[in-house]
Scaffold this motif. Sequence first.
Motif, PDB file in Angstrom:
ATOM      1  N   LEU A  19      -4.910   0.318  79.076  1.00  0.00           N
ATOM      2  CA  LEU A  19      -3.642   0.893  78.585  1.00  0.00           C
ATOM      3  C   LEU A  19      -3.571   2.698  79.050  1.00  0.00           C
ATOM      4  O   LEU A  19      -2.362   2.924  79.430  1.00  0.00           O
ATOM      5  CB  LEU A  19      -3.660   0.824  77.104  1.00  0.00           C
ATOM      6  CG  LEU A  19      -2.795   1.657  76.494  1.00  0.00           C
ATOM      7  CD1 LEU A  19      -1.291   0.870  76.534  1.00  0.00           C
ATOM      8  CD2 LEU A  19      -3.060   1.551  74.757  1.00  0.00           C
ATOM      9  N   THR A  46     -12.790   1.647  70.922  1.00  0.00           N
ATOM     10  CA  THR A  46     -12.252   0.568  71.806  1.00  0.00           C
ATOM     11  C   THR A  46     -13.472  -0.188  72.468  1.00  0.00           C
ATOM     12  O   THR A  46     -14.581   0.104  72.254  1.00  0.00           O
ATOM     13  CB  THR A  46     -11.552   1.283  72.886  1.00  0.00           C
ATOM     14  OG1 THR A  46     -10.884   0.223  73.738  1.00  0.00           O
ATOM     15  CG2 THR A  46     -12.213   2.276  73.669  1.00  0.00           C
ATOM     16  N   GLU A  85      -1.307  -8.706  79.159  1.00  0.00           N
ATOM     17  CA  GLU A  85      -2.666  -8.064  78.918  1.00  0.00           C
ATOM     18  C   GLU A  85      -3.443  -9.426  79.440  1.00  0.00           C
ATOM     19  O   GLU A  85      -3.643 -10.429  79.002  1.00  0.00           O
ATOM     20  CB  GLU A  85      -2.870  -8.048  77.676  1.00  0.00           C
ATOM     21  CG  GLU A  85      -3.924  -6.836  77.100  1.00  0.00           C
ATOM     22  CD  GLU A  85      -4.016  -6.372  75.910  1.00  0.00           C
ATOM     23  OE1 GLU A  85      -3.207  -6.558  74.961  1.00  0.00           O
ATOM     24  OE2 GLU A  85      -5.111  -5.578  75.730  1.00  0.00           O
ATOM     25  N   THR A 124      -4.977  -2.940  71.080  1.00  0.00           N
ATOM     26  CA  THR A 124      -5.556  -3.282  72.334  1.00  0.00           C
ATOM     27  C   THR A 124      -7.075  -2.862  72.221  1.00  0.00           C
ATOM     28  O   THR A 124      -7.078  -1.503  71.841  1.00  0.00           O
ATOM     29  CB  THR A 124      -5.131  -3.207  73.320  1.00  0.00           C
ATOM     30  OG1 THR A 124      -5.656  -3.641  74.325  1.00  0.00           O
ATOM     31  CG2 THR A 124      -4.507  -1.826  73.720  1.00  0.00           C
ATOM     32  N   THR A 125      -7.735  -3.898  72.729  1.00  0.00           N
ATOM     33  CA  THR A 125      -9.396  -3.001  72.811  1.00  0.00           C
ATOM     34  C   THR A 125      -9.355  -2.515  74.327  1.00  0.00           C
ATOM     35  O   THR A 125     -10.645  -2.205  74.585  1.00  0.00           O
ATOM     36  CB  THR A 125     -10.531  -3.997  72.605  1.00  0.00           C
ATOM     37  OG1 THR A 125     -10.022  -5.257  73.201  1.00  0.00           O
ATOM     38  CG2 THR A 125     -10.493  -4.128  71.093  1.00  0.00           C
ATOM     39  N   ASN A 126      -8.593  -2.773  75.239  1.00  0.00           N
ATOM     40  CA  ASN A 126      -8.486  -2.215  76.360  1.00  0.00           C
ATOM     41  C   ASN A 126      -8.018  -0.962  76.621  1.00  0.00           C
ATOM     42  O   ASN A 126      -6.829  -0.760  77.449  1.00  0.00           O
ATOM     43  CB  ASN A 126      -7.792  -3.545  77.344  1.00  0.00           C
ATOM     44  CG  ASN A 126      -8.341  -4.654  77.522  1.00  0.00           C
ATOM     45  OD1 ASN A 126      -9.500  -4.835  77.376  1.00  0.00           O
ATOM     46  ND2 ASN A 126      -7.496  -5.786  77.263  1.00  0.00           N
ATOM     47  N   VAL A 129      -2.828  -4.529  82.316  1.00  0.00           N
ATOM     48  CA  VAL A 129      -2.066  -4.236  81.130  1.00  0.00           C
ATOM     49  C   VAL A 129      -0.728  -3.820  81.592  1.00  0.00           C
ATOM     50  O   VAL A 129      -0.631  -2.937  82.353  1.00  0.00           O
ATOM     51  CB  VAL A 129      -2.661  -3.164  80.165  1.00  0.00           C
ATOM     52  CG1 VAL A 129      -1.639  -2.682  78.988  1.00  0.00           C
ATOM     53  CG2 VAL A 129      -3.931  -3.787  79.157  1.00  0.00           C
ATOM     54  N   THR A 164      -9.113  -5.850  84.296  1.00  0.00           N
ATOM     55  CA  THR A 164      -7.992  -6.174  83.484  1.00  0.00           C
ATOM     56  C   THR A 164      -6.737  -5.438  83.833  1.00  0.00           C
ATOM     57  O   THR A 164      -6.899  -4.511  84.481  1.00  0.00           O
ATOM     58  CB  THR A 164      -8.397  -5.583  81.985  1.00  0.00           C
ATOM     59  OG1 THR A 164      -9.686  -6.156  81.554  1.00  0.00           O
ATOM     60  CG2 THR A 164      -7.458  -5.445  80.892  1.00  0.00           C
TER      61      THR A 164
END
Length: 524
Positions: free
Chosen positions: A461, A429, A31, A455-457, A17, A15
């Motif tokens: 982050l 999260t 994202e 955000t669930t990241n 961000v 991922t």
Amino acid sequence: MALYIGFDASTQSLTAVVVEVAGGERRIVFERTLTFDETLPHYGTKHGVLTSADGYTVVAPPVMWADALDRMMAILAASGIDLAAVRAVSGAAQQHGSVYMTNDGLSALEHLDPERAFAPQVAALLSRALSPVWLDCSTTAECRALTEAVGGDEALARLTGSRAYERFTAAQIRKFAWTEPEAYAQTARIHLVSSFMASLLAGREAPIDPGDASGMNLMDLAAKRWSAKAAAATAPDLESRLPVIADSWTQAGELSHYWQRRYGFGAARVIAWTGDNPSSLIGLGLHAPGQLAVSLGTSDTVFGPIAEPAPDPDGAGHVFGSPAGGYMALTCFANGSLARERVRDDYGLDWSRFSAAMRRAPVGNLGALMLPWFVPEITPRVEHAGVRRLNLDPQDPEKNVRAVVEAQAMSMRLHSRWIVERVETIRATGGAAANEDLLQVIADVFDAEVVTLPTTNAAALGAAIRACHGDRLASGDPVTWDDAVAGFTDPAPGPPIYPSAANVVIYAGLIRDYERFERESITG
Ligand code: XUL
């Protein structure tokens, strides 16, 4: 206006961000997640890993992670983001996994050719094509040898923050050194996934930060230095093969020639990477002891900052370094989303039907219980996978769906008491934190409000926030952690998920039955 990139090289995906910081204005501007199985199918992974027939040996190709990084940089470059405004990058990675590099490979890092494809050049740096990852549980004998050499479980936990664990890097290195001595002899350096990825970005060796080094059973936790004793007990001449340990906010270098020439990035700072859980601590804005977070990813983890590095008296949990300095406590469950997905697939459901099925089953499942050990479990320690059921008909989809979720929440509660006995709020999260039905069970089992972030990241982050923090420090304009996270870690709009008083009573009873069932299933 400044931009900061945070990566998360997790088990199943990469991922990125990107955050924008303009004075007090802060926002996430990009994202994106690349799933390894789908984006890079030619590596043949399932859920991001390659698992042996017996299920114990679990590895992944490090070149796949590098390939994903290259693709993500290409996507970022084509996204319209102002690359000249990117001041720093950092990252987080799945913990414990190790990457083995040759001497020539170390020198070749800075000469990667922007005219040629990235992945084959990275393959040439390695002395071992496949990296053991955290799902591996093939090293029980190595754990025993290490424990004995260091003076027992408690001595090792006091020294390194954890008892010996199969997935921790020391046991993995020991297995490699003894079973493949020639390849070990060819290995000049053993990086973690985090420091390997940072090295690829910087075009030179990056340090390991204390957050990720504490997942190796090799670092003296109090001194934040390699322990000569643990290293000697692991493999011959190991200390010289380990990168340096440096503070999490250390600048590892600048984006190398490869990234600048191939994609047009500037000389952005590369700040040391850390582990995904330590990075989530930052991305969730947790710094005061007494706070608790759950991360619902491939693994489920429960963690929070702690004041003193006191190990878990039960031996199941870990003390890691926090990337903000200080320490964090963590308990890890291997049967996280893998178990939820197995139940979903066994009953032919998708996620929305999974939730609907769960809602149809009564809270507390009329006492029906599951121990969802689809793979060997880390907490509690279960060597042989196998799902156990109590008063639960395997043919009943609704009750089985509820049972896996309730079991996971109760296990998290039981095995996080050593971190903090009771909390008012839990921060959630990870991918499954998007599922409110699941979060409601966590709220009810813990008798605590559950909040999520926009955000669930959180790991990615946290990495972007760390990039900003490290950049400001290196520019002589440091920011406090409170300031670094401000504007990024406020709860998502809307009310938190409140515990329901009636459900809290049901789970207060059920958790005792669950605890007994768990204990009896482990002992016999
Ligand atoms: C933590 C652990 C996992 C991995 C997953 O100890 O093993 O949470 O970090 O990425």
